[in-house]
Scaffold this motif. Structure first.
Motif, PDB file in Angstrom:
ATOM      1  N   ARG A  55      -4.144  -1.606  -5.541  1.00 45.94           N
ATOM      2  CA  ARG A  55      -3.680  -0.839  -6.703  1.00 45.94           C
ATOM      3  C   ARG A  55      -4.110  -1.497  -8.013  1.00 45.94           C
ATOM      4  NH1 ARG A  55       2.485   1.444  -5.716  1.00 45.94           N
ATOM      5  NH2 ARG A  55       2.118   2.405  -3.675  1.00 45.94           N
ATOM      6  N   ILE A  56      -3.963  -2.812  -8.083  1.00 48.58           N
ATOM      7  CA  ILE A  56      -4.324  -3.512  -9.319  1.00 48.58           C
ATOM      8  C   ILE A  56      -5.832  -3.459  -9.547  1.00 48.58           C
ATOM      9  CG2 ILE A  56      -4.406  -5.776 -10.438  1.00 48.58           C
ATOM     10  CD1 ILE A  56      -1.696  -6.379  -9.176  1.00 48.58           C
ATOM     11  N   PHE A  57      -6.609  -3.640  -8.498  1.00 50.50           N
ATOM     12  CA  PHE A  57      -8.063  -3.629  -8.657  1.00 50.50           C
ATOM     13  C   PHE A  57      -8.606  -2.235  -8.931  1.00 50.50           C
ATOM     14  CE2 PHE A  57      -8.130  -7.984  -7.355  1.00 50.50           C
ATOM     15  CZ  PHE A  57      -9.343  -8.470  -7.809  1.00 50.50           C
ATOM     16  N   ASN A  68       2.817  -2.559 -14.966  1.00 48.59           N
ATOM     17  CA  ASN A  68       3.368  -1.286 -14.494  1.00 48.59           C
ATOM     18  C   ASN A  68       3.099  -1.080 -13.007  1.00 48.59           C
ATOM     19  OD1 ASN A  68       4.238  -0.735 -17.072  1.00 48.59           O
ATOM     20  ND2 ASN A  68       2.523   0.639 -17.572  1.00 48.59           N
ATOM     21  N   VAL A  69       1.931  -1.508 -12.563  1.00 52.08           N
ATOM     22  CA  VAL A  69       1.596  -1.366 -11.142  1.00 52.08           C
ATOM     23  C   VAL A  69       2.537  -2.223 -10.296  1.00 52.08           C
ATOM     24  CG1 VAL A  69      -0.178  -1.789  -9.402  1.00 52.08           C
ATOM     25  CG2 VAL A  69      -0.824  -0.832 -11.624  1.00 52.08           C
ATOM     26  N   ILE A  70       2.783  -3.447 -10.749  1.00 51.81           N
ATOM     27  CA  ILE A  70       3.679  -4.334  -9.992  1.00 51.81           C
ATOM     28  C   ILE A  70       5.100  -3.774  -9.982  1.00 51.81           C
ATOM     29  CG2 ILE A  70       4.665  -6.650  -9.873  1.00 51.81           C
ATOM     30  CD1 ILE A  70       2.138  -7.681 -11.253  1.00 51.81           C
ATOM     31  N   GLN A  71       5.565  -3.279 -11.128  1.00 49.93           N
ATOM     32  CA  GLN A  71       6.929  -2.730 -11.205  1.00 49.93           C
ATOM     33  C   GLN A  71       7.085  -1.528 -10.280  1.00 49.93           C
ATOM     34  OE1 GLN A  71       7.208  -2.058 -15.421  1.00 49.93           O
ATOM     35  NE2 GLN A  71       8.156  -4.048 -15.813  1.00 49.93           N
ATOM     36  N   ARG A  72       6.074  -0.693 -10.267  1.00 49.05           N
ATOM     37  CA  ARG A  72       6.130   0.481  -9.380  1.00 49.05           C
ATOM     38  C   ARG A  72       6.122   0.043  -7.926  1.00 49.05           C
ATOM     39  NH1 ARG A  72       1.859   5.576  -9.363  1.00 49.05           N
ATOM     40  NH2 ARG A  72       2.748   6.687  -7.574  1.00 49.05           N
ATOM     41  N   VAL A  74       7.308  -2.696  -6.641  1.00 46.87           N
ATOM     42  CA  VAL A  74       8.633  -3.232  -6.315  1.00 46.87           C
ATOM     43  C   VAL A  74       9.663  -2.108  -6.223  1.00 46.87           C
ATOM     44  CG1 VAL A  74      10.502  -4.724  -7.139  1.00 46.87           C
ATOM     45  CG2 VAL A  74       8.126  -5.490  -7.330  1.00 46.87           C
ATOM     46  N   SER A  75       9.580  -1.124  -7.134  1.00 44.48           N
ATOM     47  CA  SER A  75      10.548  -0.016  -7.139  1.00 44.48           C
ATOM     48  C   SER A  75      10.450   0.838  -5.874  1.00 44.48           C
ATOM     49  CB  SER A  75      10.331   0.863  -8.374  1.00 44.48           C
ATOM     50  OG  SER A  75       9.100   1.567  -8.282  1.00 44.48           O
ATOM     51  N   GLU A  76       9.293   0.792  -5.226  1.00 47.64           N
ATOM     52  CA  GLU A  76       9.119   1.528  -3.970  1.00 47.64           C
ATOM     53  C   GLU A  76       9.679   0.762  -2.778  1.00 47.64           C
ATOM     54  OE1 GLU A  76       4.951   2.188  -3.794  1.00 47.64           O
ATOM     55  OE2 GLU A  76       4.931   3.735  -5.350  1.00 47.64           O
ATOM     56  N   GLY A  77      10.262  -0.408  -3.064  1.00 50.32           N
ATOM     57  CA  GLY A  77      10.880  -1.190  -2.006  1.00 50.32           C
ATOM     58  C   GLY A  77       9.936  -2.122  -1.278  1.00 50.32           C
ATOM     59  N   ASN A  78       8.773  -2.353  -1.838  1.00 56.87           N
ATOM     60  CA  ASN A  78       7.793  -3.227  -1.201  1.00 56.87           C
ATOM     61  C   ASN A  78       8.067  -4.694  -1.535  1.00 56.87           C
ATOM     62  OD1 ASN A  78       6.066  -1.144  -0.055  1.00 56.87           O
ATOM     63  ND2 ASN A  78       5.516  -0.669  -2.177  1.00 56.87           N
ATOM     64  N   PRO A  79       7.829  -5.592  -0.592  1.00 53.88           N
ATOM     65  CA  PRO A  79       8.035  -7.022  -0.861  1.00 53.88           C
ATOM     66  C   PRO A  79       6.913  -7.565  -1.740  1.00 53.88           C
ATOM     67  CG  PRO A  79       7.100  -6.733   1.325  1.00 53.88           C
ATOM     68  CD  PRO A  79       7.383  -5.347   0.799  1.00 53.88           C
ATOM     69  N   ILE A  80       7.213  -8.635  -2.451  1.00 55.47           N
ATOM     70  CA  ILE A  80       6.205  -9.278  -3.301  1.00 55.47           C
ATOM     71  C   ILE A  80       6.481 -10.775  -3.311  1.00 55.47           C
ATOM     72  CG2 ILE A  80       7.561  -8.969  -5.419  1.00 55.47           C
ATOM     73  CD1 ILE A  80       4.909  -8.506  -6.886  1.00 55.47           C
ATOM     74  N   GLY A  81       5.445 -11.573  -3.090  1.00 54.99           N
ATOM     75  CA  GLY A  81       5.607 -13.029  -3.037  1.00 54.99           C
ATOM     76  C   GLY A  81       4.715 -13.721  -4.046  1.00 54.99           C
ATOM     77  N   ILE A  82       5.087 -14.921  -4.408  1.00 54.56           N
ATOM     78  CA  ILE A  82       4.332 -15.646  -5.427  1.00 54.56           C
ATOM     79  C   ILE A  82       2.944 -16.031  -4.927  1.00 54.56           C
ATOM     80  CG2 ILE A  82       5.195 -17.960  -4.813  1.00 54.56           C
ATOM     81  CD1 ILE A  82       5.365 -18.468  -7.890  1.00 54.56           C
ATOM     82  N   SER A  83       2.819 -16.305  -3.638  1.00 58.78           N
ATOM     83  CA  SER A  83       1.501 -16.653  -3.088  1.00 58.78           C
ATOM     84  C   SER A  83       0.537 -15.478  -3.205  1.00 58.78           C
ATOM     85  CB  SER A  83       1.623 -17.081  -1.628  1.00 58.78           C
ATOM     86  OG  SER A  83       2.399 -18.253  -1.518  1.00 58.78           O
TER      87      SER A  83
END
Length: 406
Positions: A55-57, A68-72, A74-83
């Motif tokens: 999505r970002i690329f 905005n892409v990251i917020q969306r 996360v709002s869809e319930g997808n996990p996100i990690g620092i790595s």
């Protein structure tokens, strides 16, 4: 299947647009195409095998927001990690998409559930320099809490100063670094050495090495490469020999590197090689990484000592095809090598290339130093030939010096 999903997404966009604005479907089609919605949001929604990186690329323009892409996501319930965020940021930087990489960094900073490392803060400084300029990066660094002003963040800011050739700022920060109680590696000192070489202040490189040793910091291979290159640029052969002797006993010198060091002495002693030794040098050369591109200057000088013009030609051709900007040091090394071997035709070609270079102005003073250096070691014939060639090229350092004093 893919074309059907594209069509359905397109139809949904039209329906939404018609409902909100009351426009007819044909008008909706024209508006979607003219506004660019079909080539951006629409295309992003239609992708299969979706993930955050994709999505970002798929963001087409820097002005579009990775946040905005990251917020969306996360709002869809997808996990996100620092790595994952670090890896995406790294790939964005490789693609020179610094603004989106900086937005990922800002997301990481603004979310307290992520534990940032020293490298994260250092990366942010470099990204701010790319996107907003050095002043912004400087303000960010000065505003950091004391516990995040680490060796990595200091070195990151120093790298920005050195890259921009801001000598005064770099030297002032370097003094703060030396006065701090933090532990630094050779990488920090290499930044200063690289800057001094890039601006032609080769005499300051050995001073940085002295300070590094006073702090009992072990030089790395890049330190030695920079140090040797500074000596080669000033034709300080005795110091080259001394450095090579030190490198032989340095911790971490493996068998391949020791073989390279031993063969390097050929330049100093002007000895002779058998074919097997020459092949060993070529093999050792393969182990040098692109990051240590400055080593090629020294390799050119070494092959001049070997009388190996073919290898000099190959290395110079390789250097000229890289994205690395050529400097006066690069031209002086290749020019001196061809001159040492008596190839005046190639010396003339190098002068012409140097004059035509868009990134480096022809340095007459550096040519004068070559003349003096060759005269000091008794190469009178080569000095005379080089001097006549410079006169033919309207680049006589003696004439320029005398006219400036009139």
């Amino acid at each position: 299947m893919a074309s059907r999903s594209v069509f359905l997404a397109f139809r949904r966009k039209c329906a939404e647009s018609s409902f909100v604005s009351g426009t007819s479907r044909p008008e909706c089609v024209g508006r979607l195409f003219s506004s660019g919605a079909l080539s951006s949001d629409f295309l992003e929604d239609s992708q299969e095998n979706d993930d955050l990186k994709s999505r970002i690329f798929r963001l087409r323009l820097p002005k579009r927001s990775a946040t905005n892409v990251i917020q969306r996501w996360v709002s869809e319930g997808n996990p996100i990690g620092i790595s994952e965020l670090r890896q995406i940021s790294k790939e964005l930087r490789k693609s020179q998409r610094y603004k989106h990489a900086l937005e990922i960094s800002e997301w990481m900073v603004s979310h307290n559930n992520f534990e940032l490392s020293d490298s994260d803060y250092a990366t942010r400084i470099e990204l701010m320099t790319k996107v907003f300029g050095i002043d912004a990066a400087e303000r960010y660094f000065e505003g950091l809490p004391l516990n995040t002003k680490t060796s990595e963040t200091y070195t990151a800011l120093l790298h920005c100063y050195a890259g921009a050739k801001l000598i005064d700022k770099a030297e002032a920060l370097f003094e703060r670094i030396k006065d701090s109680s933090l532990s630094f590696s050779a990488v920090t000192y290499n930044e200063m050495m690289t800057m001094y070489l890039s601006v032609g202040q080769v005499e300051k490189v050995s001073l940085v090495v002295e300070e590094l040793k006073q702090k009992k910091i072990a030089p790395d291979i890049f330190t030695y490469n920079l140090w040797i290159s500074s000596c080669a640029a000033s034709l300080n052969i005795d110091e080259v020999r001394w450095i090579l002797d030190e490198m032989r006993f340095a911790p971490g010198s493996d068998e391949g590197w020791l073989r390279y060091i031993n063969l390097s002495n050929i330049y100093v002693t002007a000895g002779h090689l058998v074919n097997s030794e020459l092949n060993s040098l070529v093999e050792a050369e393969k182990s040098i990484t692109q990051r240590e591109w400055i080593t090629y200057d020294f390799l050119i000088i070494l092959h001049a000592g070997l009388g190996n013009k073919d290898r000099i030609d190959q290395i110079w051709k390789s250097l000229r095809t890289t994205k690395q900007k050529m400097t006066s040091r690069n031209y002086i090394c290749i020019l001196s090598s061809y001159l040492m071997l008596g190839h005046l035709k190639e010396v003339g070609e190098i002068i012409d290339q140097w004059k035509q270079s868009p990134t480096t102005a022809f340095d007459v003073a550096a040519c004068g130093r070559v003349l003096n250096g060759f005269a000091d070691i008794g190469l009178t014939e080569k000095v005379n030939s080089f001097h006549m060639l410079l006169i033919q090229k309207n680049s006589d350092p003696i004439d320029i010096q005398s006219s400036s004093t009139d």
